[in-house]
Design an enzyme around this catalytic site. Structure first.
Site, PDB file in Angstrom:
ATOM      1  N   VAL A 109     -21.149  -8.847  -8.071  1.00  0.00           N
ATOM      2  CA  VAL A 109     -20.259  -7.776  -7.405  1.00  0.00           C
ATOM      3  C   VAL A 109     -18.935  -8.185  -6.308  1.00  0.00           C
ATOM      4  O   VAL A 109     -18.714  -7.193  -6.337  1.00  0.00           O
ATOM      5  CB  VAL A 109     -21.265  -6.268  -6.788  1.00  0.00           C
ATOM      6  CG1 VAL A 109     -22.136  -5.762  -7.629  1.00  0.00           C
ATOM      7  CG2 VAL A 109     -21.709  -6.591  -5.902  1.00  0.00           C
ATOM      8  N   LYS A 110     -18.909  -9.704  -5.739  1.00  0.00           N
ATOM      9  CA  LYS A 110     -18.297 -10.221  -4.946  1.00  0.00           C
ATOM     10  C   LYS A 110     -17.106  -9.437  -5.973  1.00  0.00           C
ATOM     11  O   LYS A 110     -16.491 -10.043  -6.371  1.00  0.00           O
ATOM     12  CB  LYS A 110     -18.738 -10.824  -5.149  1.00  0.00           C
ATOM     13  CG  LYS A 110     -20.459 -10.742  -3.934  1.00  0.00           C
ATOM     14  CD  LYS A 110     -20.004  -9.994  -2.529  1.00  0.00           C
ATOM     15  CE  LYS A 110     -21.341 -10.512  -1.851  1.00  0.00           C
ATOM     16  NZ  LYS A 110     -21.992  -9.934  -2.650  1.00  0.00           N
TER      17      LYS A 110
END
Length: 377
Positions: A178-179
């Site tokens: 999710v970065k």
């Protein structure tokens, strides 16, 4: 359900993975090496060392900073891997309170925590918004301390026109799913210290002096190597690195979209008196806009309301020094202990549609209109 985060991947990443699979070299090799070189250029440092997670990056950066047996000044407002990495190194976390607006470590409170056992200061650029690094670096220089930047949220962000992760002795990045830059999972350590980089490369691969790819570059495979210290199996593989190379080429474009969504949220939510919004200080030349964290005393009610509307939310973070494992490292962090109860992360990712932004905004407005009506009734 609109998720809080969603990775942004396309056909380029799929083809990059297929290319690696067809090559026959899946482990740490030419793609990892290329990713390291490209990432070092992008951040503006001499060396980048790829690993399999930001946790591994933090562990090895702190180990190379020689913190064992000493103390590390840190923030409680972070994911637990930041402070677990201190414990992995048999060091003591010393929690410093945070700024209520930025949620970053309060630099004005750091000096009072420095003593003869202090070895390093570990800062987290929360949400991709930079910590005020200049006064922190001055302190570190005065007391001969190492500075480690946890830039897990900060890929592509800037402090006074310098990329996050290029300012301290070490920068640690996350490429979790999710970065801002996602390889599925992975991490990177950045530094300008050639000796430190050499040691990091050995530590990430069991303490071995030369990795398999390096020993395969001659006409004849050289199986011999030295093992000079206890290392770890932390190396990145070429599948993740291939994704990382594509993601890096798209990072600035994706961060611009994050900035646009952040602007839309802030413009359309600023009229709600009961709501606190992210703050950008002058020294935050370009935030990475990893997340959008709002503050409200009605946090739990709002979260449930948005869930009913098909909008996911989360809390970033529960203060680390309130977890049982950290209780005996308790420190006075009253701002953090007060403000975390108001924090709510709403959806922010590059592929979030404008119509979804509108829906989230209208839903939040709807909640507070109903709340005011109920309280006045």
């Amino acid at each position: 359900m609109i998720p809080v985060f969603r990775p942004s991947v396309g056909e380029e990443e799929i083809e990059a993975v297929a290319e690696v699979l067809r090559s026959g070299w899946l482990g740490s090799g030419p793609k990892t090496e290329a990713f390291e070189e490209a990432f070092a250029r992008f951040i503006g440092v001499k060396h980048a060392v790829a690993v399999n997670s930001a946790t591994a990056a933090l562990h090895l950066a702190l180990k190379t900073a020689e913190v064992e047996g000493g103390e590390v000044i840190t923030t409680p407002m972070t994911f637990i891997s930041t402070n677990h990495a201190i414990l992995y190194n048999n060091a003591t976390p010393v929690f410093c309170d945070i700024e209520p607006e930025t949620l970053n470590i309060d630099v004005s409170k750091v000096e009072s925590l420095i003593n003869d056992r202090t070895r390093a200061i570990l800062v987290v650029h929360f949400g991709g918004y930079a910590v005020d690094m200049e006064p922190l670096l001055a302190l570190a220089q005065r007391y001969k301390l190492k500075v480690i930047e946890d830039a897990a949220h900060g890929c592509g962000g800037e402090y006074r026109s310098r990329r996050l992760g290029s300012i301290g002795n070490f920068g640690c990045f996350s490429f979790h799913a999710v970065k801002n830059l996602s390889c599925g999972d992975g991490g990177m350590i950045t530094t300008n210290d050639a000796n430190a980089a050499r040691r990091l490369r050995s530590l990430r691969w069991m303490g071995i002096s030369r990795d398999t790819w390096g020993r395969s570059q001659n006409t004849r495979y050289n199986w011999e190597y030295r093992v000079e210290e206890l290392g770890f199996k932390y190396q990145m593989n070429d599948i993740a690195a291939a994704i990382g190379l594509v993601q890096l080429s798209r990072l600035q474009e994706k961060n611009r979209r994050r900035e646009e969504i952040t602007r839309l949220f802030s413009e359309r939510l600023q009229g709600i008196e009961e709501l606190g919004l992210p703050v950008r200080k002058d020294y935050m030349t370009r935030p990475a806009y990893h997340n959008y964290v709002i503050r409200t005393k009605r946090r739990d009610e709002l979260s449930e309301f948005l869930k009913g509307k098909g909008i996911a939310t989360s809390v970033h973070y529960f203060p680390n020094n309130l977890y049982p494992i950290y209780r005996h490292f308790e420190a006075p962090t009253p701002v953090c202990h007060r403000i975390w109860k108001t924090l709510l992360t709403i959806p922010l990712f590059p592929d979030l549609k404008d119509s979804e932004v509108d829906y989230i905004v209208s839903s939040i407005h709807d909640f507070f209109i109903r709340a005011r009506r109920n309280s006045s009734g």
